[in-house]
Structure formats: structure tokens, C-alpha cells
Design a protein around this motif. Structure first.
Motif, PDB file in Angstrom:
ATOM      1  N   LEU A   1      -3.617 -27.961   3.797  1.00 30.16           N
ATOM      2  CA  LEU A   1      -4.636 -28.094   3.517  1.00 30.16           C
ATOM      3  C   LEU A   1      -5.833 -27.914   4.485  1.00 30.16           C
ATOM      4  O   LEU A   1      -6.892 -27.600   4.112  1.00 30.16           O
ATOM      5  CB  LEU A   1      -5.047 -29.604   2.864  1.00 30.16           C
ATOM      6  N   ARG A   2      -5.575 -28.266   5.849  1.00 33.31           N
ATOM      7  CA  ARG A   2      -6.420 -28.059   7.019  1.00 33.31           C
ATOM      8  C   ARG A   2      -6.460 -26.576   7.519  1.00 33.31           C
ATOM      9  O   ARG A   2      -7.671 -26.582   8.164  1.00 33.31           O
ATOM     10  CB  ARG A   2      -5.917 -29.161   8.065  1.00 33.31           C
ATOM     11  N   ASP A   3      -5.654 -25.952   7.307  1.00 36.33           N
ATOM     12  CA  ASP A   3      -5.742 -24.622   7.706  1.00 36.33           C
ATOM     13  C   ASP A   3      -5.900 -24.457   9.162  1.00 36.33           C
ATOM     14  O   ASP A   3      -6.963 -23.961   9.582  1.00 36.33           O
ATOM     15  CB  ASP A   3      -6.768 -23.663   6.821  1.00 36.33           C
ATOM     16  N   PRO A   4      -4.933 -25.034  10.027  1.00 40.31           N
ATOM     17  CA  PRO A   4      -5.236 -24.924  11.446  1.00 40.31           C
ATOM     18  C   PRO A   4      -4.939 -23.381  12.258  1.00 40.31           C
ATOM     19  O   PRO A   4      -4.235 -22.718  11.377  1.00 40.31           O
ATOM     20  CB  PRO A   4      -4.263 -26.143  12.069  1.00 40.31           C
TER      21      PRO A   4
ATOM     22  N   LEU B   1       4.540 -32.211  26.341  1.00 42.95           N
ATOM     23  CA  LEU B   1       3.790 -30.957  26.415  1.00 42.95           C
ATOM     24  C   LEU B   1       2.924 -30.740  25.019  1.00 42.95           C
ATOM     25  O   LEU B   1       1.804 -30.471  25.309  1.00 42.95           O
ATOM     26  CB  LEU B   1       4.639 -29.903  26.280  1.00 42.95           C
ATOM     27  N   THR B   2       3.635 -31.108  23.833  1.00 40.62           N
ATOM     28  CA  THR B   2       2.829 -31.151  22.723  1.00 40.62           C
ATOM     29  C   THR B   2       1.563 -32.267  22.597  1.00 40.62           C
ATOM     30  O   THR B   2       0.642 -31.958  22.045  1.00 40.62           O
ATOM     31  CB  THR B   2       3.585 -31.152  21.474  1.00 40.62           C
ATOM     32  N   ARG B   3       1.754 -33.447  23.150  1.00 42.22           N
ATOM     33  CA  ARG B   3       0.646 -34.398  23.313  1.00 42.22           C
ATOM     34  C   ARG B   3      -0.300 -33.914  24.104  1.00 42.22           C
ATOM     35  O   ARG B   3      -1.545 -34.199  24.062  1.00 42.22           O
ATOM     36  CB  ARG B   3       1.481 -35.688  23.954  1.00 42.22           C
ATOM     37  N   LEU B   4      -0.107 -32.962  25.294  1.00 36.91           N
ATOM     38  CA  LEU B   4      -1.402 -32.343  26.056  1.00 36.91           C
ATOM     39  C   LEU B   4      -2.291 -31.502  25.047  1.00 36.91           C
ATOM     40  O   LEU B   4      -3.213 -31.399  25.201  1.00 36.91           O
ATOM     41  CB  LEU B   4      -0.553 -31.646  27.189  1.00 36.91           C
ATOM     42  N   LEU B   5      -1.363 -30.799  24.335  1.00 40.69           N
ATOM     43  CA  LEU B   5      -2.148 -29.754  23.274  1.00 40.69           C
ATOM     44  C   LEU B   5      -3.113 -30.457  22.205  1.00 40.69           C
ATOM     45  O   LEU B   5      -3.971 -29.925  22.053  1.00 40.69           O
ATOM     46  CB  LEU B   5      -0.839 -28.985  22.510  1.00 40.69           C
ATOM     47  N   LEU B   6      -2.462 -31.728  21.927  1.00 39.04           N
ATOM     48  CA  LEU B   6      -3.402 -32.456  21.049  1.00 39.04           C
ATOM     49  C   LEU B   6      -4.548 -33.397  22.026  1.00 39.04           C
ATOM     50  O   LEU B   6      -5.097 -34.100  21.236  1.00 39.04           O
ATOM     51  CB  LEU B   6      -2.543 -33.442  20.333  1.00 39.04           C
ATOM     52  N   ARG B   7      -4.289 -33.345  23.183  1.00 38.11           N
ATOM     53  CA  ARG B   7      -5.200 -34.010  24.028  1.00 38.11           C
ATOM     54  C   ARG B   7      -4.982 -35.456  23.920  1.00 38.11           C
ATOM     55  O   ARG B   7      -6.040 -36.120  23.958  1.00 38.11           O
ATOM     56  CB  ARG B   7      -6.684 -33.375  24.016  1.00 38.11           C
ATOM     57  N   LEU B   8      -3.926 -36.007  23.592  1.00 43.71           N
ATOM     58  CA  LEU B   8      -3.739 -37.295  23.596  1.00 43.71           C
ATOM     59  C   LEU B   8      -3.743 -37.971  25.188  1.00 43.71           C
ATOM     60  O   LEU B   8      -4.035 -38.861  25.265  1.00 43.71           O
ATOM     61  CB  LEU B   8      -2.133 -37.648  22.972  1.00 43.71           C
TER      62      LEU B   8
ATOM     63  N   ARG C   1      -8.852 -31.598  16.922  1.00 45.28           N
ATOM     64  CA  ARG C   1      -7.767 -32.118  16.030  1.00 45.28           C
ATOM     65  C   ARG C   1      -7.925 -31.377  14.881  1.00 45.28           C
ATOM     66  O   ARG C   1      -7.022 -31.336  13.858  1.00 45.28           O
ATOM     67  CB  ARG C   1      -8.153 -33.738  15.766  1.00 45.28           C
ATOM     68  N   SER C   2      -9.245 -31.022  14.330  1.00 46.24           N
ATOM     69  CA  SER C   2      -9.149 -30.259  12.981  1.00 46.24           C
ATOM     70  C   SER C   2      -8.503 -28.584  13.076  1.00 46.24           C
ATOM     71  O   SER C   2      -8.212 -28.123  11.991  1.00 46.24           O
ATOM     72  CB  SER C   2     -10.601 -29.996  12.588  1.00 46.24           C
ATOM     73  N   ARG C   3      -8.401 -28.033  14.577  1.00 44.39           N
ATOM     74  CA  ARG C   3      -7.784 -26.881  14.499  1.00 44.39           C
ATOM     75  C   ARG C   3      -6.308 -26.856  14.908  1.00 44.39           C
ATOM     76  O   ARG C   3      -5.702 -25.764  14.827  1.00 44.39           O
ATOM     77  CB  ARG C   3      -8.455 -26.082  15.503  1.00 44.39           C
ATOM     78  N   VAL C   4      -5.708 -28.074  14.967  1.00 43.15           N
ATOM     79  CA  VAL C   4      -4.024 -28.103  15.571  1.00 43.15           C
ATOM     80  C   VAL C   4      -3.452 -29.109  14.645  1.00 43.15           C
ATOM     81  O   VAL C   4      -4.141 -30.245  14.243  1.00 43.15           O
ATOM     82  CB  VAL C   4      -4.201 -29.081  17.069  1.00 43.15           C
ATOM     83  N   GLY C   5      -2.652 -28.452  14.022  1.00 41.65           N
ATOM     84  CA  GLY C   5      -1.829 -29.469  12.989  1.00 41.65           C
ATOM     85  C   GLY C   5      -0.368 -29.628  13.203  1.00 41.65           C
ATOM     86  O   GLY C   5       0.395 -28.749  14.134  1.00 41.65           O
ATOM     87  N   VAL C   6       0.071 -30.904  13.152  1.00 41.72           N
ATOM     88  CA  VAL C   6       1.233 -31.302  13.696  1.00 41.72           C
ATOM     89  C   VAL C   6       2.149 -31.975  12.588  1.00 41.72           C
ATOM     90  O   VAL C   6       1.885 -32.730  11.739  1.00 41.72           O
ATOM     91  CB  VAL C   6       1.090 -32.519  14.683  1.00 41.72           C
ATOM     92  N   VAL C   7       3.481 -31.494  12.405  1.00 48.56           N
ATOM     93  CA  VAL C   7       4.545 -32.198  11.732  1.00 48.56           C
ATOM     94  C   VAL C   7       5.338 -32.728  12.487  1.00 48.56           C
ATOM     95  O   VAL C   7       6.218 -31.992  13.317  1.00 48.56           O
ATOM     96  CB  VAL C   7       4.925 -31.357  10.555  1.00 48.56           C
ATOM     97  N   THR C   8       5.671 -34.028  12.486  1.00 53.58           N
ATOM     98  CA  THR C   8       6.724 -34.744  13.183  1.00 53.58           C
ATOM     99  C   THR C   8       7.839 -35.147  12.279  1.00 53.58           C
ATOM    100  O   THR C   8       8.034 -34.932  11.000  1.00 53.58           O
ATOM    101  CB  THR C   8       6.159 -36.174  13.856  1.00 53.58           C
ATOM    102  N   GLN C   9       8.922 -35.437  12.834  1.00 58.36           N
ATOM    103  CA  GLN C   9      10.339 -35.773  12.302  1.00 58.36           C
ATOM    104  C   GLN C   9      10.181 -37.024  11.447  1.00 58.36           C
ATOM    105  O   GLN C   9      10.775 -37.439  10.469  1.00 58.36           O
ATOM    106  CB  GLN C   9      11.553 -35.949  12.862  1.00 58.36           C
ATOM    107  N   ASP C  10       9.166 -37.883  11.810  1.00 61.06           N
ATOM    108  CA  ASP C  10       9.053 -39.033  11.097  1.00 61.06           C
ATOM    109  C   ASP C  10       7.464 -39.158  10.531  1.00 61.06           C
ATOM    110  O   ASP C  10       6.539 -39.055  11.088  1.00 61.06           O
ATOM    111  CB  ASP C  10       8.977 -40.499  12.146  1.00 61.06           C
ATOM    112  N   VAL C  11       7.507 -39.113   9.259  1.00 56.34           N
ATOM    113  CA  VAL C  11       6.410 -38.734   8.445  1.00 56.34           C
ATOM    114  C   VAL C  11       5.778 -40.037   8.122  1.00 56.34           C
ATOM    115  O   VAL C  11       6.200 -41.030   7.466  1.00 56.34           O
ATOM    116  CB  VAL C  11       6.404 -37.899   7.189  1.00 56.34           C
TER     117      VAL C  11
END
Length: 578
Positions: A478-481, A368-375, A399-409
Motif C-alpha cells: 500500500l505504501r509502495d516503498p 544494520l536494518t535499524r540503521l537503514l530505518l534510522r532508528l 519512513r514512507s520510502r522504506v517498508g519493513v516486514v518482521t517475523q513478529d507482525v
């Protein structure tokens, strides 16, 4: 070649000047030798012979210097051109969708972008120098031979044309085999990359011997295809050697006959043989470059195949609005191939609201989140952010307005500054320091020996799991999404680090729309709404507080069970079956 060598036209002109001067001297040197032989035979003064010898040495030295300079300039032109090609290929690959990247390993792409283009760099740098120079030298030799003796000129011109015809017929012979060789090389690098990435698991499971067996299989395939390609490319060399054996006999026979009849001097007879020897060099150069051309031909095909790959995601012209972004999913369905993952999902999230997305592993949360990033794009339904359908939005804006933090940085072998900014030098250091303080890494920054210039190792070996997650939070700040997606942000942390991370999450989510994917229920304790997913659908959705107070809700039963999400839903499934 026109596309990538065009910008190098200034250096190409310099290369042409160096080549012409070098070729002119190479044609002049045998004339000096003829004069020396004829003068010595006729008893010329020692001073004249010494002068001819000195002129020969100077001409030979200058010829070598010019050839070296031409090779240097040609190599510089070739690498400048192919570095542009590498940049274009990387840029192209980064713009392709996940469908492309899921089908190819990083090792294969490295071989495509670097290995194939390196073969082209050899072609660009050497082909212009050697083939163009060889062609000019060849033409000059034949012209001089015609001027010296028409019969010799005609015979060696016919010989040269025969060699060229044979080479032209054979030049495509090894292209298919060379293409298979490059593909086997890509497979080998892909295999190595995958095994190195999973080295710990291979050792732990005792699969080292099997991995080495598979590696030998891959290497054997690469060896067989490389040998077949090399044999194919060698056919040109063998044909040329055989033809030149005939050419030497022809030239020597004609020179001896003409000298015996008194038609030419001894020096001229030597001149014919010397020019025949020189004739071998340009033809040999052209033969070698034909082999390189076959390698380049295979690489060009593979590079062209890569450039012909296009993303199925067509972007529109619209921009996402500023501020927190509302989310609206209507009838969204998605499948990986024939495997359905999401089924008619409907979900609405107001601007500034936070949603805890719960569900067992494989329930469709990450998709679902991949669709939000339009991958990926959904097979049916629509995804809207800020009131805009994502298909109508520029990908750069998304991509500039959506920020993602995953468990694997993901960290780079670069400084703290570059890891924060993704190598964007326009962000001031004061802003970086303020953001690190904001997420709770101020103390860590002050402890570093070189501050923001301190290097970090790739993979995060120099950071704890908590510090790496906080660094990822700082990147997003820093990106302020307008939309933040946290995918299992605290799954690998100890309680102390998790408490620090929760404060950073509160700061990150303030004034932003957020989706928090979690297995641990504590992670969603601060969200406004909760959605429980199962088998690709939304099983339950609503305000977190209301669901927690409803004794019949799935979320309330999970809270009462005191277990993590997988265990709670497994217990619920068993109860339903009972």
C-alpha cells in the motif's frame, strides 16, 4: 496551565459566570437566616416568616444547581486540556529514538502519559473551580464581616491570613515524597507489563512463585512510598483543623460578648457564626487543592522531564527520490553502549537489486536494518539511500520510502481495514481489496463475515502465522516503498504457507530494492546478491549465482552442507579450528 487552558477560554468565561452567581447566592443565604431569626424574635407575621423560609429554600436550591454546573464545566475544561496534553506527550514519545525506548518499559510510559496526566486532569478540572471560587467566597465573607463589625472583621481577617501563611509554608512539604510515589507507581506498572508479556515463559519454567515474590517486593515499595506521600499531604489538613478549632472559639466568644453588651442582635450573632462556618469551607477547599497541587507538582516535574527528552537523531530537509532506492554503506560502525556490533561495514546495492543478508544470530544483521530505518545513527561512517545521506533526509520521507516486514507482525484490536491502513481513512476500499488479492489473501477476505470491517484481535490470535505475514506484505505494498526489508519473513511458517509467501515476496520485490534477512537458505533463492555477515563485518558479498558456483565461497559451503545457517556456520567454524 496557560498553554493548555488557553483554547478553553470560552468555557472558562462561562465557568466564571457560574462561580460568581453561586458565590453571590452563598453570601446572601446567611442574610436571609439573620432576618428570619430577628423577625421571629420580634414577633413578625407568619406570612413574612414563610416568605423568608421560601426565599431561603429557593436560594439554596439555585446555589446547588449553579455549583453542580460549575463543577461540570470545570471538569470538561480540565479533561479537554489534559487530553491535548496526552496527545502531545504521545506524539513526543513516538518521535524519540530507540535509545530512549530501550531504557523504558511500555508499562512505565503508560503510567507517565496516563497516570501523571490524570493527576493533572484532576488539578486542571478542580483547581480552577474550587480555588478560584473559594478565594472569591473567602473575600466576600471577609468584606461582609467588616461591614457588619470592624472588630470581628479584623479578627477573622487576621485569622485567615495566619491560616494562609501556614498553608503556604507547608504546601511544598510533600512534593518530593509524591514524586517518589509516582515513580514507584511507574515501576510497578512496568513490572506488571513485563510479566504479563512473558506469562507463558514464566509458567513453562515454573517461575511463578519467584515472579510473585518480586511482585510483592515492588508492591511493598509502592505502598511505603504512597503512605509516606499521603502522610506528608495530610499535614496541611491537620494544621487547618487545629487552627479552625481556635477560630471557632474566637468567633463564638466575640459574638457572645457583643450580644451580651447589646451591640448586635441574636440574628447578627448567628450571622457571625454562620460566616465563620462558611469561612471553613473555602479554606478547606484551598487546603485540599494544595494537596492536589502537591500531586500535580510531582506530575508536572515528571511530565516536564519527559518533554525535555530529545531524540539524538537530527533530521535534515531533503526528500528521498522516487522509484527503487540504491544503498551505499561506507565504513559503518555501531555499538550498543560499550558492545561493538558493526565494524567498518561497506556495502553497495544498485537500485532495484535484491540482497540476501545471511549470518548467525548476533552477527549484526538486524542492527544494520535499524540503521537503514534510522532508528539509530552509526558512530562512524555514512548510510546513503538514493544517493542521500540519511542524516540530511526528513524522517517522515525516510519512513514512507522504506517498508519493513518482521517475523513478529503487530496487529491492533481493530478492523481489517484499520490494520491495513494504520487508521488512514483516505485509502479507498477498492485499493485495499486489490492489494489483498495481490498478496494471495483474496480468498481469506471473501471468507470474512463483514469483509474489511471484520474485527481482528490484538496479537494476531484470529490469524494464522502465514496470514499475518501476508497482511504485513499488503501493508508495505500500500505504501509502495523504494526499499523493502524482510526480516526472517518465513521463519515460523509450514511448507504450504511458505510457498504462498514466496509468491507474495516475488510480487513485493518486483521493481524495488530489497534486503532479505534469512537463516534458511531457501529464503534467499531468488535474490540477486548475497552478503554473509559474521562478528559485525561483511565476510563475503557478491552475486548469488557466482557465489553458489564458487566452491571456495562460504555461501557455496552452506549450500552443500544442506543445513540451516547457524548449523552450517558452526560446522565451518569447527573445520577452520581443526
Amino acid at each position: 496551565m496557560l498553554r493548555y487552558l488557553g483554547p478553553q477560554r470560552g468555557r472558562a468565561v462561562l465557568l466564571a459566570v457560574l462561580l460568581l452567581a453561586s458565590i453571590g447566592l452563598q453570601l446572601f443565604v446567611p442574610q436571609i437566616l439573620r432576618y428570619f431569626i430577628d423577625a421571629a424574635q420580634q414577633g413578625a407575621a407568619l406570612r413574612s416568616l414563610l416568605a423568608a423560609a421560601g426565599l431561603f429554600l429557593v436560594a439554596a436550591l439555585v446555589t446547588q444547581l449553579l455549583s453542580a454546573a460549575a463543577t461540570y464545566v470545570g471538569t470538561d475544561v480540565g479533561w479537554a486540556a489534559t487530553n491535548r496534553m496526552r496527545a502531545d506527550l504521545v506524539r513526543h514519545v513516538l518521535r524519540l529514538d530507540m535509545r530512549f525506548h530501550k531504557d523504558r518499559t511500555p508499562g512505565e510510559l503508560i503510567e507517565r502519559i496516563d497516570g501523571d496526566v490524570t493527576a493533572l486532569s484532576n488539578f486542571f478540572s478542580q483547581f480552577a473551580v474550587r480555588v478560584f471560587g473559594a478565594a472569591l467566597l473567602l473575600l466576600g465573607i471577609l468584606v461582609l464581616l467588616w461591614l457588619e463589625n470592624a472588630w470581628v472583621g479584623a479578627a477573622l481577617t487576621a485569622f485567615t491570613l495566619l491560616v494562609m501563611v501556614v498553608m503556604n509554608r507547608a504546601r511544598e512539604f510533600a512534593v518530593p515524597a509524591t514524586r517518589l510515589e509516582r515513580e514507584a507507581s511507574a515501576q510497578m506498572f512496568g513490572f506488571i507489563e513485563e510479566r504479563l508479556a512473558g506469562l507463558d515463559d514464566l509458567r513453562a519454567s515454573g517461575a511463578g512463585n519467584y515472579a510473585m515474590y518480586r511482585f510483592r517486593t515492588v508492591l511493598r515499595d509502592f505502598f511505603v512510598k504512597s503512605r509516606r506521600a499521603w502522610v506528608g499531604r495530610s499535614q496541611l489538613w491537620l494544621l487547618t483543623m487545629g487552627l479552625f478549632a481556635v477560630g471557632y472559639v474566637l468567633t463564638l466568644g466575640m459574638a457572645v460578648w457583643l450580644f451580651g453588651t447589646g451591640a448586635i442582635s441574636l440574628g447578627t450573632a448567628y450571622l457571625f457564626f454562620q460566616y465563620m462556618t462558611m469561612l471553613e469551607a473555602p479554606i478547606d477547599q484551598i487546603t485540599q487543592q494544595m494537596q492536589e497541587l502537591q500531586k500535580a507538582g510531582a506530575s508536572v516535574i515528571r511530565v516536564d522531564e519527559l518533554l525535555r527528552e530529545h531524540s539524538v537523531l537530527e533530521e535534515g530537509p531533503r526528500e528521498l527520490p522516487g522509484g527503487p532506492l540504491g544503498l551505499d554503506l561506507e565504513g559503518v560502525s555501531f555499538a550498543y553502549g560499550d558492545r561493538p556490533v558493526l565494524r567498518a561495514v561497506n556495502l553497495r546495492l544498485a537500485p532495484g537489486e535484491s540482497l540476501g543478508l545471511l549470518g548467525r544470530t548476533g552477527s549484526g544483521k538486524t542492527t544494520l536494518t535499524r540503521l537503514l530505518l534510522r532508528l539509530y545513527d552509526p558512530q562512524s561512517g555514512s548510510v546513503r539511500l538514493g544517493g542521500e545521506d540519511l542524516r540530511a533526509v526528513r524522517l517522515a520521507s525516510l519512513r514512507s520510502r522504506v517498508g519493513v516486514v518482521t517475523q513478529d507482525v503487530q496487529l491492533f484490536s481493530a478492523s481489517v481495514r484499520d490494520n491495513l491502513t494504520f487508521f488512514d481513512a483516505s485509502i479507498p476500499d477498492a485499493r485495499l481489496c486489490a492489494v489483498l488479492e495481490e498478496v494471495g489473501l483474496g480468498y481469506w477476505l471473501r471468507s470474512l463475515p463483514d469483509g474489511l470491517d471484520t474485527p481482528l484481535s490484538a496479537g494476531g490470535g484470529s490469524l494464522s502465522a502465514g496470514q499475518a505475514q501476508l497482511l504485513a506484505f499488503a501493508r508495505v505494498l500500500l505504501r509502495d516503498p523504494g526499499l523493502v526489508i524482510l526480516d526472517e519473513p518465513s521463519s515460523r511458517l509450514d511448507p504450504a504457507s511458505e510457498a504462498l509467501l514466496q509468491r507474495a515476496i516475488d510480487r513485493l520485490l518486483a521493481g524495488r530494492t530489497a534486503i532479505v534477512i534469512a537463516h534458511r537458505l531457501e529464503t534467499v533463492a531468488r535474490v540477486d546478491r548475497v552478503a554473509v555477515m559474521g562478528d559485525g563485518t561483511i565476510l563475503e558479498e557478491g552475486p548469488r549465482a557466482a557465489l553458489a558456483l564458487d566452491p571456495h565461497s562460504r555461501f557455496a559451503r552452506m549450500l552443500r552442507s544442506g543445513r540451516d545457517l547457524d548449523e552450517a556456520q558452526e560446522l565451518e567454524l569447527m573445520e577452520e579450528k581443526a
